[in-house]
Design a protein around this motif. Structure first.
Motif, PDB file in Angstrom:
ATOM      1  N   ALA A   9       0.891  -1.201   0.034  1.00 13.41           N
ATOM      2  CA  ALA A   9       0.049   0.089   0.072  1.00 13.41           C
ATOM      3  C   ALA A   9       0.911   1.304   0.127  1.00 13.41           C
ATOM      4  CB  ALA A   9      -1.185   0.006   1.141  1.00 13.41           C
ATOM      5  N   ASP A  10       2.146   1.346   0.793  1.00 13.88           N
ATOM      6  CA  ASP A  10       2.805   2.241   0.642  1.00 13.88           C
ATOM      7  C   ASP A  10       3.290   2.584  -0.823  1.00 13.88           C
ATOM      8  OD1 ASP A  10       2.025   2.867   3.417  1.00 13.88           O
ATOM      9  OD2 ASP A  10       4.205   1.953   4.258  1.00 13.88           O
ATOM     10  N   ILE A  12       2.352   1.405  -3.486  1.00 10.91           N
ATOM     11  CA  ILE A  12       1.183   2.330  -4.535  1.00 10.91           C
ATOM     12  C   ILE A  12       1.014   3.858  -4.024  1.00 10.91           C
ATOM     13  CG2 ILE A  12      -1.200   1.784  -4.989  1.00 10.91           C
ATOM     14  CD1 ILE A  12      -0.725  -1.321  -4.595  1.00 10.91           C
ATOM     15  N   ASN A  13       0.766   3.974  -2.802  1.00 13.29           N
ATOM     16  CA  ASN A  13       0.633   5.398  -2.491  1.00 13.29           C
ATOM     17  C   ASN A  13       1.943   6.519  -2.833  1.00 13.29           C
ATOM     18  OD1 ASN A  13      -1.940   5.088  -1.363  1.00 13.29           O
ATOM     19  ND2 ASN A  13      -1.148   4.771   0.677  1.00 13.29           N
ATOM     20  N   SER A  14       2.881   5.857  -2.719  1.00 15.43           N
ATOM     21  CA  SER A  14       4.064   6.506  -3.218  1.00 15.43           C
ATOM     22  C   SER A  14       4.075   6.665  -4.755  1.00 15.43           C
ATOM     23  CB  SER A  14       5.415   5.835  -2.871  1.00 15.43           C
ATOM     24  OG  SER A  14       6.370   6.567  -3.192  1.00 15.43           O
ATOM     25  N   ALA A  15       3.697   5.665  -5.576  1.00 16.93           N
ATOM     26  CA  ALA A  15       3.787   5.670  -6.904  1.00 16.93           C
ATOM     27  C   ALA A  15       2.762   6.535  -7.436  1.00 16.93           C
ATOM     28  CB  ALA A  15       3.710   4.349  -7.532  1.00 16.93           C
ATOM     29  N   ALA A  16       1.633   6.604  -6.680  1.00 21.38           N
ATOM     30  CA  ALA A  16       0.519   7.410  -7.151  1.00 21.38           C
ATOM     31  C   ALA A  16       0.881   8.963  -6.829  1.00 21.38           C
ATOM     32  CB  ALA A  16      -0.792   7.198  -6.296  1.00 21.38           C
ATOM     33  N   ASP A  17       1.556   9.101  -5.717  1.00 25.53           N
ATOM     34  CA  ASP A  17       2.012  10.743  -5.506  1.00 25.53           C
ATOM     35  C   ASP A  17       2.999  11.174  -6.601  1.00 25.53           C
ATOM     36  OD1 ASP A  17       0.353  10.706  -3.350  1.00 25.53           O
ATOM     37  OD2 ASP A  17       2.243  10.258  -1.879  1.00 25.53           O
ATOM     38  N   ARG A  18       4.035  10.238  -7.013  1.00 19.29           N
ATOM     39  CA  ARG A  18       4.994  10.640  -7.827  1.00 19.29           C
ATOM     40  C   ARG A  18       4.218  10.751  -9.291  1.00 19.29           C
ATOM     41  NH1 ARG A  18       8.835   6.275  -6.068  1.00 19.29           N
ATOM     42  NH2 ARG A  18       7.479   5.202  -7.052  1.00 19.29           N
ATOM     43  N   PHE A  19       3.394   9.891  -9.613  1.00 18.15           N
ATOM     44  CA  PHE A  19       2.442  10.029 -11.015  1.00 18.15           C
ATOM     45  C   PHE A  19       1.853  11.552 -10.777  1.00 18.15           C
ATOM     46  CE2 PHE A  19      -1.478   9.791 -13.368  1.00 18.15           C
ATOM     47  CZ  PHE A  19      -1.069   9.660 -14.392  1.00 18.15           C
ATOM     48  N   GLU A  20       1.233  12.001  -9.858  1.00 22.75           N
ATOM     49  CA  GLU A  20       0.636  13.163  -9.674  1.00 22.75           C
ATOM     50  C   GLU A  20       1.466  14.328  -9.709  1.00 22.75           C
ATOM     51  OE1 GLU A  20      -2.134  13.435  -6.328  1.00 22.75           O
ATOM     52  OE2 GLU A  20      -3.295  11.710  -6.799  1.00 22.75           O
ATOM     53  N   ASP A  21       2.765  14.219  -9.125  1.00 28.01           N
ATOM     54  CA  ASP A  21       3.465  15.255  -9.288  1.00 28.01           C
ATOM     55  C   ASP A  21       3.964  15.507 -10.682  1.00 28.01           C
ATOM     56  OD1 ASP A  21       3.429  15.873  -6.555  1.00 28.01           O
ATOM     57  OD2 ASP A  21       5.330  14.554  -6.065  1.00 28.01           O
TER      58      ASP A  21
END
Length: 182
Positions: A9-10, A12-21
Motif C-alpha cells: 500500500a505504501d 502504491i501510494n508513493s507511486a501515485a504521489d509521484r504520478f500526480e507530481d
C-alpha cells in the motif's frame, strides 16, 4: 493488515504521489509553453499589423493561416459601390482557412512554389520567387513568395509579401514615354 500489505500500500501510494507530481509538472510546462506561444503570436500580430506591405502566411496546400489588414485591402474585391462612392472591401476572398487561390491565380502560385522547390533541391540561397498581378482594385501588386522551412529544409508553408507597385510602374511608363519622345 500484514506487513507485506502495508508495504505494498505504501509503494502504491508513493507511486501515485509521484504520478500526480509528474502530471502536475507536465500540465505546468504545457501551460508555460502555451503562454509563450500566445505571447509570440501577439508580438507577430503587432509586427504584421504595422508593416506597410501585405503579408499572407499559407499552409503548403495554400490555405491562409495568417494575414494582415494590408493584404486584405490589396486583394479583396471592393464590391459594387455606387458611382462616386468608395465602398470598403467585402472580405469575400481573404480569410483564415480559405484558399489563397480565390484571390491569386493558382498557376502563378504553383509556378512560384515549383521554382522555390527547384532552388531548394539545388541548395540555393535565394529561395524567393516573385511575380506581378493585378489587385482587385486594379492596382499592380508585386508578390514575393518566401518558403517557410522546417528543420530539414523542407517547405512547411509559405509567406506571400504583397507590395503595391502601381506608382513605380507608372513612373517607369512616364520615363519610357519621355525617352521615346526624344
Amino acid at each position: 493488515g500484514s506487513a507485506d500489505v502495508v508495504r505494498l500500500a505504501d509503494a502504491i501510494n508513493s507511486a501515485a504521489d509521484r504520478f500526480e507530481d509528474l502530471h502536475r509538472s507536465v500540465e505546468e510546462r504545457i501551460a508555460e509553453a502555451r503562454g509563450r506561444i500566445e505571447e509570440e503570436k501577439n508580438i507577430l500580430s503587432v509586427v504584421l499589423a504595422e508593416l506597410p506591405e501585405g503579408v499572407l502566411v499559407c499552409s503548403p496546400e495554400g490555405r491562409i493561416i495568417l494575414y494582415n489588414e494590408r493584404a486584405q485591402h490589396l486583394l479583396d474585391s471592393p464590391g459594387d459601390a455606387p458611382p462616386g462612392r468608395r465602398q470598403e472591401p467585402t472580405g469575400e476572398f481573404i480569410g483564415l482557412g480559405r484558399p489563397i487561390f480565390s484571390a491569386i491565380d493558382k498557376p502563378l502560385v504553383v509556378y512560384a512554389l515549383d521554382e522555390i522547390t527547384a532552388k531548394l533541391q539545388r541548395a540555393g540561397r535565394d529561395l524567393t520567387s516573385s511575380f506581378v498581378i493585378a489587385g482587385r482594385s486594379g492596382r499592380l501588386l508585386q508578390v514575393a513568395v518566401v518558403p517557410i522551412l522546417g528543420p530539414l529544409r523542407e517547405m512547411t508553408g509559405f509567406a506571400m509579401i504583397l507590395t503595391d507597385a502601381t506608382e513605380q510602374m507608372e513612373g517607369f511608363r512616364r520615363a519610357e514615354s519621355l525617352l521615346q519622345s526624344y
